[in-house]
Design a protein around this motif. Structure first.
Motif, PDB file in Angstrom:
ATOM      1  N   ASN A  16     128.538 -26.057  26.395  1.00 25.83           N
ATOM      2  CA  ASN A  16     128.744 -24.769  26.706  1.00 25.83           C
ATOM      3  C   ASN A  16     129.064 -24.444  28.233  1.00 25.83           C
ATOM      4  O   ASN A  16     128.267 -25.086  29.044  1.00 25.83           O
ATOM      5  CB  ASN A  16     127.538 -23.996  26.431  1.00 25.83           C
ATOM      6  CG  ASN A  16     127.400 -22.578  26.719  1.00 25.83           C
ATOM      7  OD1 ASN A  16     127.739 -22.144  27.947  1.00 25.83           O
ATOM      8  ND2 ASN A  16     126.769 -21.759  25.751  1.00 25.83           N
ATOM      9  N   ALA A  92     123.452 -18.832  18.848  1.00 26.68           N
ATOM     10  CA  ALA A  92     125.079 -19.328  18.816  1.00 26.68           C
ATOM     11  C   ALA A  92     125.753 -19.046  17.581  1.00 26.68           C
ATOM     12  O   ALA A  92     126.731 -18.572  17.602  1.00 26.68           O
ATOM     13  CB  ALA A  92     125.101 -20.771  19.565  1.00 26.68           C
ATOM     14  N   ALA A  95     127.418 -16.026  16.549  1.00 26.18           N
ATOM     15  CA  ALA A  95     128.556 -15.758  17.316  1.00 26.18           C
ATOM     16  C   ALA A  95     129.836 -16.108  16.464  1.00 26.18           C
ATOM     17  O   ALA A  95     130.783 -15.994  16.853  1.00 26.18           O
ATOM     18  CB  ALA A  95     128.534 -16.174  18.840  1.00 26.18           C
ATOM     19  N   GLU A  97     132.532 -18.871  14.601  1.00 29.20           N
ATOM     20  CA  GLU A  97     133.534 -20.018  15.120  1.00 29.20           C
ATOM     21  C   GLU A  97     134.827 -19.231  15.038  1.00 29.20           C
ATOM     22  O   GLU A  97     135.261 -19.150  13.850  1.00 29.20           O
ATOM     23  CB  GLU A  97     133.377 -21.387  14.413  1.00 29.20           C
ATOM     24  CG  GLU A  97     131.975 -22.044  14.574  1.00 29.20           C
ATOM     25  CD  GLU A  97     131.972 -22.610  15.711  1.00 29.20           C
ATOM     26  OE1 GLU A  97     133.035 -22.781  16.706  1.00 29.20           O
ATOM     27  OE2 GLU A  97     131.020 -23.254  16.352  1.00 29.20           O
ATOM     28  N   ARG A  99     133.523 -19.116  18.929  1.00 33.09           N
ATOM     29  CA  ARG A  99     132.295 -18.464  19.432  1.00 33.09           C
ATOM     30  C   ARG A  99     132.779 -17.076  20.065  1.00 33.09           C
ATOM     31  O   ARG A  99     133.694 -16.916  21.025  1.00 33.09           O
ATOM     32  CB  ARG A  99     131.763 -19.004  20.728  1.00 33.09           C
ATOM     33  CG  ARG A  99     130.730 -20.268  19.977  1.00 33.09           C
ATOM     34  CD  ARG A  99     129.552 -20.259  19.151  1.00 33.09           C
ATOM     35  NE  ARG A  99     129.290 -21.272  18.328  1.00 33.09           N
ATOM     36  CZ  ARG A  99     128.536 -22.246  18.690  1.00 33.09           C
ATOM     37  NH1 ARG A  99     128.147 -22.365  20.007  1.00 33.09           N
ATOM     38  NH2 ARG A  99     128.094 -23.223  17.895  1.00 33.09           N
ATOM     39  N   ASP A 100     132.310 -15.924  19.477  1.00 36.83           N
ATOM     40  CA  ASP A 100     132.578 -14.400  20.008  1.00 36.83           C
ATOM     41  C   ASP A 100     131.107 -13.874  20.305  1.00 36.83           C
ATOM     42  O   ASP A 100     130.791 -13.419  19.095  1.00 36.83           O
ATOM     43  CB  ASP A 100     133.601 -13.867  18.948  1.00 36.83           C
ATOM     44  CG  ASP A 100     133.912 -12.434  19.544  1.00 36.83           C
ATOM     45  OD1 ASP A 100     133.245 -12.086  20.464  1.00 36.83           O
ATOM     46  OD2 ASP A 100     134.880 -11.957  19.082  1.00 36.83           O
ATOM     47  N   PHE A 101     130.847 -13.948  21.485  1.00 38.21           N
ATOM     48  CA  PHE A 101     129.451 -13.145  21.650  1.00 38.21           C
ATOM     49  C   PHE A 101     129.377 -11.657  21.631  1.00 38.21           C
ATOM     50  O   PHE A 101     128.467 -11.218  21.459  1.00 38.21           O
ATOM     51  CB  PHE A 101     128.783 -13.892  22.903  1.00 38.21           C
ATOM     52  CG  PHE A 101     128.338 -15.326  22.547  1.00 38.21           C
ATOM     53  CD1 PHE A 101     126.803 -15.166  22.041  1.00 38.21           C
ATOM     54  CD2 PHE A 101     128.895 -16.332  23.266  1.00 38.21           C
ATOM     55  CE1 PHE A 101     126.324 -16.484  21.891  1.00 38.21           C
ATOM     56  CE2 PHE A 101     128.362 -17.725  22.816  1.00 38.21           C
ATOM     57  CZ  PHE A 101     127.077 -17.781  22.369  1.00 38.21           C
ATOM     58  N   ALA A 104     128.406 -11.138  18.090  1.00 34.59           N
ATOM     59  CA  ALA A 104     126.913 -11.430  18.020  1.00 34.59           C
ATOM     60  C   ALA A 104     125.899 -10.355  18.573  1.00 34.59           C
ATOM     61  O   ALA A 104     125.149  -9.906  18.065  1.00 34.59           O
ATOM     62  CB  ALA A 104     126.595 -12.845  18.968  1.00 34.59           C
ATOM     63  N   GLY A 159     127.128 -15.764  26.759  1.00 39.05           N
ATOM     64  CA  GLY A 159     126.479 -15.254  25.765  1.00 39.05           C
ATOM     65  C   GLY A 159     126.023 -13.867  25.714  1.00 39.05           C
ATOM     66  O   GLY A 159     126.878 -12.883  25.761  1.00 39.05           O
TER      67      GLY A 159
END
Length: 200
Positions: A16, A92, A95, A97, A99-101, A104, A159
């Protein structure tokens, strides 16, 4: 604890980039050279534990074994009171794959709206694990309490930072100057405890 971390290389067992940046900001002023798992092209181990400490140790042990150097890992997440502590260790994963926070954060908000929750309190938790090549290990946990807001505010941090306002503050972590955030964050709290125990 008598074991200390001497000055020199410390492997940050994380992929990260936001965490790498914060760990460098914390450790480099005390004489540590932070090299990340990204820099070393280390694989990401599966995080199979149900606690922050367990997953932090998985990552730190893997990086230490692969490099032969002391390794530090951070496992952290958001615990929302009205959601019974979720997303917690799955922070995590929420979010997706890649990752799209925003996804989330929206998931958290949608659940709170569906529940018509009036309690928007939450906390960030950070667990720092250090593993040495001889097998010694140490774990430190830090927290910071706050409230969730919507919509997200600010493009700093990473995040869930844009929806988290620390207790007593008005800015989200996403709006806050990084130096100010580092002074009060969950990771900084864990680092203070680590520093008191391990740094000479």
């Amino acid at each position: 604890m008598t074991r200390t971390l001497g000055k020199g290389r410390l492997v940050a067992a994380t992929h990260n980039k936001g965490k790498v940046r914060e760990l460098k900001d914390l450790f480099e002023p005390v004489g540590m050279e932070v090299v990340s798992a990204i820099d070393l092209d280390l694989p990401e181990p599966d995080e199979t534990e149900l606690t922050f400490a367990g997953n932090a140790l998985i990552k730190a042990r893997a990086a230490c074994k692969a490099t032969g150097a002391p390794a530090l890992s951070d496992d952290s997440g958001l615990e929302v009171t009205a959601l019974g502590g979720m997303p917690g260790v799955h922070t995590a994963i929420w979010a997706g794959e890649p990752r799209d926070f925003y996804v989330a954060m929206k998931k958290v908000e949608d659940l709170l709206q569906d529940m018509q929750a009036t309690d928007r309190s939450a906390r960030f938790v950070s667990t720092l694990a250090v593993v040495w090549p001889d097998g010694q290990e140490a774990v430190f946990e830090g927290t910071v309490d706050g409230t969730l807001v919507w919509p997200p505010r600010g493009d700093r941090g990473f995040g869930y930072d844009p929806v988290f306002v620390v207790k007593g503050e008005t800015e989200t972590f996403g709006e806050m100057d990084p130096a100010k955030k580092h002074a009060m964050s969950h990771r900084a709290d864990a680092f203070r405890k680590l520093k008191a125990a391990l740094l000479p």
